[in-house]
Design a protein around this motif. Structure first.
Motif, mmCIF file in Angstrom:
data_model
loop_
_atom_site.group_PDB
_atom_site.id
_atom_site.type_symbol
_atom_site.label_atom_id
_atom_site.label_comp_id
_atom_site.label_asym_id
_atom_site.label_seq_id
_atom_site.Cartn_x
_atom_site.Cartn_y
_atom_site.Cartn_z
ATOM 1 N N ALA A 274 0.813 -1.217 0.000
ATOM 2 C CA ALA A 274 0.000 0.000 0.000
ATOM 3 C C ALA A 274 0.845 1.264 0.000
ATOM 4 C CB ALA A 274 -0.927 0.000 1.222
ATOM 5 N N ALA A 275 1.999 1.209 0.650
ATOM 6 C CA ALA A 275 2.825 2.422 0.793
ATOM 7 C C ALA A 275 4.150 2.296 0.067
ATOM 8 C CB ALA A 275 3.060 2.700 2.276
ATOM 9 N N GLN A 276 4.171 1.512 -1.003
ATOM 10 C CA GLN A 276 5.451 1.311 -1.665
ATOM 11 C C GLN A 276 5.977 2.598 -2.294
ATOM 12 O OE1 GLN A 276 5.147 -1.396 -4.963
ATOM 13 N NE2 GLN A 276 3.046 -0.824 -5.447
ATOM 14 N N ARG A 277 5.072 3.457 -2.789
ATOM 15 C CA ARG A 277 5.530 4.724 -3.357
ATOM 16 C C ARG A 277 6.148 5.607 -2.278
ATOM 17 N NH1 ARG A 277 6.528 5.623 -8.409
ATOM 18 N NH2 ARG A 277 5.982 7.813 -8.107
ATOM 19 N N SER A 278 5.491 5.672 -1.131
ATOM 20 C CA SER A 278 6.023 6.494 -0.040
ATOM 21 C C SER A 278 7.343 5.944 0.472
ATOM 22 C CB SER A 278 5.004 6.560 1.106
ATOM 23 O OG SER A 278 3.790 7.132 0.663
ATOM 24 N N ILE A 279 7.410 4.611 0.608
ATOM 25 C CA ILE A 279 8.655 4.007 1.077
ATOM 26 C C ILE A 279 9.772 4.234 0.065
ATOM 27 C CG2 ILE A 279 9.761 1.818 1.665
ATOM 28 C CD1 ILE A 279 7.063 0.874 2.738
ATOM 29 N N ALA A 280 9.445 4.089 -1.228
ATOM 30 C CA ALA A 280 10.457 4.325 -2.264
ATOM 31 C C ALA A 280 10.949 5.765 -2.235
ATOM 32 C CB ALA A 280 9.877 3.991 -3.637
ATOM 33 N N THR A 281 10.043 6.697 -1.975
ATOM 34 C CA THR A 281 10.438 8.104 -1.891
ATOM 35 C C THR A 281 11.381 8.336 -0.718
ATOM 36 O OG1 THR A 281 8.347 8.784 -2.883
ATOM 37 C CG2 THR A 281 9.565 10.450 -1.670
ATOM 38 N N LEU A 282 11.070 7.751 0.440
ATOM 39 C CA LEU A 282 11.944 7.912 1.606
ATOM 40 C C LEU A 282 13.309 7.281 1.369
ATOM 41 C CD1 LEU A 282 9.399 7.199 4.479
ATOM 42 C CD2 LEU A 282 10.314 9.412 3.775
ATOM 43 N N VAL A 283 13.317 6.104 0.734
ATOM 44 C CA VAL A 283 14.592 5.446 0.426
ATOM 45 C C VAL A 283 15.403 6.283 -0.552
ATOM 46 C CG1 VAL A 283 15.635 3.416 -0.620
ATOM 47 C CG2 VAL A 283 13.736 3.149 0.960
ATOM 48 N N ALA A 284 14.707 6.878 -1.539
ATOM 49 C CA ALA A 284 15.409 7.731 -2.505
ATOM 50 C C ALA A 284 16.011 8.959 -1.823
ATOM 51 C CB ALA A 284 14.448 8.164 -3.606
ATOM 52 N N GLY A 285 15.275 9.536 -0.864
ATOM 53 C CA GLY A 285 15.830 10.671 -0.127
ATOM 54 C C GLY A 285 17.079 10.306 0.643
ATOM 55 N N PHE A 286 17.055 9.143 1.286
ATOM 56 C CA PHE A 286 18.243 8.694 2.006
ATOM 57 C C PHE A 286 19.379 8.371 1.027
ATOM 58 C CE2 PHE A 286 20.813 5.564 4.316
ATOM 59 C CZ PHE A 286 21.041 6.263 5.489
ATOM 60 N N GLN A 287 19.047 7.820 -0.142
ATOM 61 C CA GLN A 287 20.064 7.495 -1.143
ATOM 62 C C GLN A 287 20.730 8.756 -1.679
ATOM 63 O OE1 GLN A 287 18.542 5.085 -4.311
ATOM 64 N NE2 GLN A 287 20.466 5.056 -5.452
ATOM 65 N N ILE A 288 19.956 9.814 -1.855
ATOM 66 C CA ILE A 288 20.534 11.083 -2.312
ATOM 67 C C ILE A 288 21.501 11.632 -1.273
ATOM 68 C CG2 ILE A 288 19.934 13.523 -2.651
ATOM 69 C CD1 ILE A 288 17.626 12.653 -4.343
#
Length: 451
Positions: A274-288
């Motif tokens: 359900a929250a894969q988009r939100s989780i992906a966004t948070l992971v991308a922020g940490f990756q940046i």
């Protein structure tokens, strides 16, 4: 005299109560006189005199909290005097139990208020003193530790009044449970506030060492990006953990959390989908924050727009466009899509200017004129420049001018200035070399004209 009574109380007891009030008044006057004398001594001493001595701190704290100590003194002095009167009246058979209970409640509530006021005042004084000591110190760690310690004392000391005195309240067991939970929640919130202050102060101390407005700010931009994103991650984690800890104080919430542990695997899978988009966004922020494809103040080309990275959060990036518009993009954009980063490796830029002239233009003379234009320009960083014929058509030749600048904004202004001044040179010195169209018309014999 011992058998004489007034309002149902022996005169001897009235005399004892009066003595208690007199002693309270004398104690207040002595405390006030001593505090004023110590305050005068503090005012005459140098600001840094004995800042680490115990007596110095005691003098300052007592001088600043005279009103609070006087309030406590005037709570217990009248309380003892009235207690003597009520005890004597109760011994004489008077029904004073409700009055005694009300007096105890009044004492407890005013004592908590007075202790809260006293410890809050002491906390503010300690914070002000530690902050002033940090300002006078040359050690950077003092700038971090002393203000944080001062704020921690200011937040924790008033809470100590409730923690220490609440168990002494003569209340029912249900109210004791309520007081215990309120104190626990306040303690959790205080610890969280102290940790947040520590994170904020630590990030400020680190960023103060790296100025982003310097000409060579590559490392500073990298540090600013990492610290900014990691600070947001830390703040979010602290807030979530604090909220969860406060909720776990209540038994119903704790039992609910225990009951859903058995289905945590299934719930985790469902929430993951359900929250894969939100989780992906948070992971991308940490990756940046870790890999840093972009940094704070980087010059980028995104969606066909030139701008600077103004803000990086866990979920989005704000790019300030050259005309002061803001382009807001999800952080996943910079992970999944190509974009141009002009300052990825360094801030300096190599700018190019293209000019079309006629074949008759003297290139060597133009190169000499360009040397005077560029080398006398304060926007040029002194690294490199040249002039080359980069193309030729059937009508004109193309001149390419290259010049370096310290950053992209300066490079743009340098290119515009070179273009303006070099075109002025061609117009003034070689106007015939501006682009023109040639035509070779055949000669036609006119009737009757001499051959």
């Amino acid at each position: 005299m011992s058998d004489d009574m007034f309002l149902g109380v022996h005169l001897r007891t009235w005399l004892e109560a009066a003595v208690v009030l007199v002693v309270t008044a004398l104690g207040y006057l002595a405390l006030r006189a001593w505090t004023q004398r110590r305050a005068a001594h503090i005012a005459e001493a140098p600001p840094d005199a004995g800042v680490w001595s115990l007596r110095h701190w005691i003098d300052h704290l007592l001088a600043a909290s005279l009103g609070q100590w006087a309030f406590l003194l005037w709570i217990y002095g009248p309380y003892v005097a009235i207690s003597l009167l009520l005890a004597d009246a109760a011994a004489s058979g008077a029904q004073v139990a409700p009055a005694i209970q009300a007096l105890v409640w009044l004492r407890d509530l005013t004592t908590i208020a007075a202790l809260w006021w006293l410890l809050a005042r002491i906390g503010r004084v300690v914070e002000r003193r530690l902050t002033g000591m940090a300002g006078r110190s040359d050690n950077r760690w003092d700038d971090l530790a002393l203000p944080v310690a001062g704020r921690a004392v200011r937040l924790a000391l008033p809470l100590m009044a409730v923690i220490l005195y609440a168990p002494l309240l003569e209340v029912s067991s249900n109210l004791q449970v309520v007081f215990s939970r309120v104190v626990t929640i306040l303690l959790i919130g205080t610890v969280a506030a102290i940790v947040l202050q520590l994170v904020n102060q630590l990030s400020t101390l680190i960023l103060a060492r790296y100025r982003i407005d310097a000409s060579d700010n590559l490392q500073a931009r990298a540090v600013h990006t990492q610290v900014t994103v990691l600070k947001k991650v830390a703040v979010a984690a602290i807030v979530v953990f604090t909220a969860a800890s406060m909720l776990m104080v209540f038994d119903s919430v704790r039992h609910f959390g225990t009951s859903i542990l058995a289905s945590a695997g299934v719930a985790g899978v469902i929430l993951g989908f359900a929250a894969q988009r939100s989780i992906a966004t948070l992971v991308a922020g940490f990756q940046i924050a870790v890999t840093q494809p972009i940094r704070i103040d980087d010059v980028v080309i995104v969606e066909g727009e030139w701008g600077r990275v103004e803000e990086i959060t866990l979920t989005y990036v704000v790019v300030r466009i050259w005309d002061l518009r803001r382009l807001v993009l999800p952080v996943t954009y910079f992970i999944e899509k190509p974009f141009q980063n002009w300052t990825r490796a360094s801030a300096d830029r190599l700018g190019s200017v293209y000019i079309w002239v006629d074949y008759t233009f003297p290139v060597e003379e133009g190169r000499d004129a360009l040397k005077r234009i560029i080398e006398g320009n304060p926007l040029w960083d002194g690294s490199f420049w040249n002039l080359q014929v980069s193309d030729a058509t059937e009508r004109t030749i193309q001149l390419r001018v290259l010049a370096t600048a310290k950053d992209s904004s300066t490079e743009w202004d340098l290119r515009c200035d070179i273009r303006e001044r070099f075109l002025a040179f061609i117009r003034d010195r070689h106007p015939a070399s501006l682009p023109r169209v040639r035509a070779d018309l055949p000669r036609v014999q006119m009737a009757g004209a001499p051959v």
